[in-house]
Design an enzyme around this catalytic site. Structure first.
Site, PDB file in Angstrom:
ATOM      1  N   SER A   1       0.847  -1.187   0.000  1.00  0.00           N
ATOM      2  CA  SER A   1       0.000   0.000   0.000  1.00  0.00           C
ATOM      3  C   SER A   1       0.881   1.234   0.000  1.00  0.00           C
ATOM      4  CB  SER A   1      -0.886  -0.002   1.251  1.00  0.00           C
ATOM      5  OG  SER A   1      -1.505   1.252   1.448  1.00  0.00           O
TER       6      SER A   1
ATOM      7  N   TYR B   1      -2.515  -0.589  10.273  1.00  0.00           N
ATOM      8  CA  TYR B   1      -2.376  -0.784   8.825  1.00  0.00           C
ATOM      9  C   TYR B   1      -1.085  -0.135   8.337  1.00  0.00           C
ATOM     10  CZ  TYR B   1      -3.861  -1.070   3.927  1.00  0.00           C
ATOM     11  OH  TYR B   1      -3.941  -1.348   2.584  1.00  0.00           O
TER      12      TYR B   1
END
Length: 290
Positions: free
Chosen positions: A158, A171
């Site tokens: 990501s 995350y």
């Protein structure tokens, strides 16, 4: 930087194991690989959804193996990989005979709050899915790859793996650590035929992004086909010179990556590095030169 021309040639992948394959990006990648001619092992927790994806793979004409498992559970991962690596046969329950490509696509995001407001149990659970899961999968799959002369690993990473975030710290941390995990695999395994790619899919319209406050009202999404294209090119061996790289399919394509790999001279291209404070920083060369 490792030189792809001086290390073992790795054959195009014939088989793949895709985690998070029951929906979203994992499902799209699994089906894309099947269309590219690969047999696919599908791993996720929801067996019923996996069976639906498996039926789609078989309709394409490729073999599909359903592996209902929790990626953060060592015993379940070990058993699932053993099934995937079992000898291939005509039955749907037979193995693939080995895993040439591992795609770690399973992932979660925590509540979008700063760290001091995060729930400890949720925070650690996200770390287990996003980091412990890929660790366990690689730990079980990579030895077989090396024994057969090489293989490939793609981590669905990501932009949060390379940038700071003010919310969803689990995350943020997990994707940054995952990128470092991929760098380790590249450094330790490249000379033995292991190729690794950290791939950021952009903002794809999925159940996860639909649940995120930061994407409320979004109308522009990154087509999932961009991720499928890069993973498929990597499976074929077309991007082996990019092993160890962080790529973002919102900007990178197979063609642009091939061109970039042919001309780059950076000692640590597309890898995590601490930035120097300025041109007079005494650590400037230490931080960026290795």
């Amino acid at each position: 930087m490792a030189d792809a021309t001086s290390t073992p040639h790795v054959l195009p992948a014939r088989t793949a194991l895709v985690t998070g394959a029951s929906r979203g990006i994992g499902r799209a990648v699994a089906l894309g690989l099947a269309r590219a001619g690969l047999d696919v092992a599908l791993l996720a927790r929801d067996a019923a959804r996996l069976e639906e994806v498996a039926a789609e793979v078989r309709a394409i004409g490729r073999s599909a193996l359903v592996l209902a498992a929790e990626v953060a559970d060592p015993a379940q991962v070990r058993d699932a990989v053993a099934r995937a690596e079992a000898p291939a046969g005509p039955a749907d329950t037979d193995g693939l005979g080995g895993v040439d490509l591992l795609v770690n696509a399973a992932g979660r995001i925590d509540t979008e709050v700063p760290l001091w407001e995060a729930d400890p149990d949720e925070w650690w659970s996200v770390m287990e899915t996003n980091l412990r899961g890929p660790f366990l999968l690689c730990r079980e799959v990579v030895p077989g790859m090396l024994a057969r002369g090489g293989g490939r690993v793609v981590d669905l990473n990501s932009g949060s793996g390379s940038h700071d975030m003010v919310d969803a710290s689990a995350y943020n941390v997990s994707k940054t650590a995952l990128m470092r995990l991929g760098s380790h695999l590249h450094a330790a395994g490249f000379d033995r035929g292991l190729r690794v790619l950290e791939l950021a899919p952009g903002v794809v319209q999925t159940d996860m992004t639909a649940s995120m406050r930061s994407h409320e009202g979004r109308t522009e999404w990154t087509p999932v086909e961009r991720t499928v294209d890069v993973v498929t090119a990597f499976a074929r061996g077309e991007l082996d010179a990019c092993s160890g790289w962080f790529v973002r399919v919102s900007h990178d394509t197979p063609g642009s990556l091939r061109e970039l790999a042919a001309t780059t001279t950076a000692p640590a291209a597309r890898r995590l590095r601490v930035q120097p404070a300025g041109p007079d920083d005494g650590l400037r060369h230490v931080l960026t030169g290795r």
